[in-house]
Design a protein around this motif. Structure first.
Motif: not given
Length: 447
Positions: A59-64, A71-87, A402-407
């Protein structure tokens, strides 16, 4: 305000939505329909990293948050970016785990990401019309099942920024026509009802300031809905159609993480003892059971028992087949008689649980945060049916370059805690288990 006809129709819809256990082919929100009890059949008993996993998807980004299923679809949420600027909202196919679509939205409020702040922690809801997501940024977004944005709004732009050192974790609740949003932080806090079709307010009720990561739950009150919130020292009940405060139970201590759990006319309240809690001495007896009653024609409650030793630290208590289950900070499960509160047993699980226990037929699943799932037989005696490992002996890998290169600790360094089970869902023939960067589908052997 609603007219009388609309109120009657909405009340009936809410009642039907709240009273039914989670159907076998859907998982519609936090703890399913709110009880964490499912009618799903043919769920797995045994699995390991080498067998029983139908598929695993990054799953791109990170989510808790927990996954939700329609039915046949699964939905999940996540955020990304050093300031959680992407939802993000992502959709995956239940059969094979393939990505169906992914939508990115800019965050209205940003916060430096780390393992000490929530990251896409609120669980979304889903119904026949679409998926509804709420993020720590204050953004509430509705999408169709095909990924079309239906509406979106920013609560921080409407009512001010969220104030919390560790972020927001309040999951959504829903009725047929309403989306229920709780905000509990150190700034102006409130309970909000949104029209699912438009995202506009149906009502808004202000609450006292104070951080809590609990979520609202809906109870049937003699044909009328009541929204119950356990958070920061109180348990409150609100009229579901108007937001009117009906009652407040004060003197609760430690109820900042586990939510209220409703089963029929019982309400389990979970609370944690902690050395940082000035009322820690009262936190144990704050783990209690309420019974919803009517007094003088008005909705009320009675405290029918208080726990002597049982506490619920991270996960929400579970009521199932005459028993109440609480899990403490180190992973000891307490089983109590639901009607009397008598302790039936206290036994150590394979580890602490951040995800709440899930009941299905002749099984109760306890998902420990580091990947072992203990399956117990419901009832007054401790009977371990299986203990299943999910993770191989390797660290969780970030889902994006992006996250793999992060410190570590900055720039979106997501893998700091290692693989951790945050949320689950159950549908016929499958368990869905979500970590920060991966989604697993577990199936019964031979299926």
């Amino acid at each position: 305000m609603f007219n009388n006809k609309r109120c009657l129709l909405l009340s009936t819809a809410i009642l039907l939505n709240a009273a039914v256990l989670q159907a076998g082919d859907t998982w519609t929100g936090f703890r399913g329909s709110g009880s964490n009890i499912t009618t799903a059949t043919n769920l797995p008993l045994n699995w390991s990293p080498a067998q029983g996993i139908r598929w695993k998807q990054s799953v791109p980004g990170y989510g808790q948050s927990s996954p939700v299923v329609w039915k046949d679809s699964i939905f999940v949420t996540s955020i990304a970016g050093p300031q959680q600027e992407k939802c993000f909202i992502h959709a995956y196919g239940l059969a094979d785990g393939k990505l169906l679509w992914s939508k990115e939205y800019p965050a209205s409020q940003t916060k430096k990401t780390s393992s000490m702040v929530s990251r896409a922690a609120p669980t979304p809801t889903v119904d026949e019309q679409g998926i509804y997501a709420f993020f720590e940024s204050g953004d509430v977004i509705a999408c169709s099942h095909a990924g079309e944005t239906l509406w979106q709004r920013s609560l921080v732009k409407d009512y001010g920024p969220f104030v919390s050192n560790h972020g927001i974790g309040n999951s959504l609740a829903q009725t047929k026509e309403q989306l229920i949003v709780l905000t509990a932080h150190d700034g102006p806090s409130y309970l909000l009802s949104l029209d699912k079709q438009t995202g506009k307010n149906l009502w808004k009720t202000d609450r006292e300031e104070g951080v809590a990561w609990t979520s609202p739950v809906i109870a049937d009150r003699a044909g009328k809905p009541e929204i119950i919130v356990s958070a920061k020292g109180t348990v409150t009940g609100y009229q579901g159609l108007t937001g009117e405060l009906l009652r407040t139970l004060s003197g609760i201590s430690g109820n900042t993480i586990p939510s209220a759990s409703v089963f029929e006319d019982y309400v389990l309240i979970g609370a944690a003892t902690d050395r940082r809690n000035p009322d820690a001495a009262n936190a144990s007896e704050s783990n209690c059971c309420l019974k919803l009653v009517t007094k003088d024609g008005k909705p009320s409650y009675e405290i029918i028992w208080k726990a002597e030793k049982a506490v619920s630290y991270y996960c929400t208590p579970l009521a199932f087949e005459g028993c109440a289950y609480f899990v403490n900070k180190v992973g000891v499960v307490y089983c109590l008689d639901l009607k009397t509160g008598k302790q039936l047993y206290a036994e150590r699980l394979s580890g602490p649980c951040w995800s709440s226990p899930l009941a299905a037929g002749d099984k109760i699943y306890f998902f420990t945060k580091k990947g072992t799932t203990d399956v117990l037989q419901p009832g007054p005696e401790f009977k371990l049916l299986a203990s299943n490992e999910l993770f191989a002996d390797e660290p969780e890998k970030p889902a994006t370059e992006e996250s793999s290169q992060a410190k570590r600790g900055s720039e979106g360094g997501y893998p700091q805690l290692g693989p951790t089970i945050y949320g689950v869902a159950a549908v016929d023939q499958a368990l869905l288990i979500r970590t920060g960067t991966e989604l697993y589908c577990i199936e019964a052997q031979g299926k």
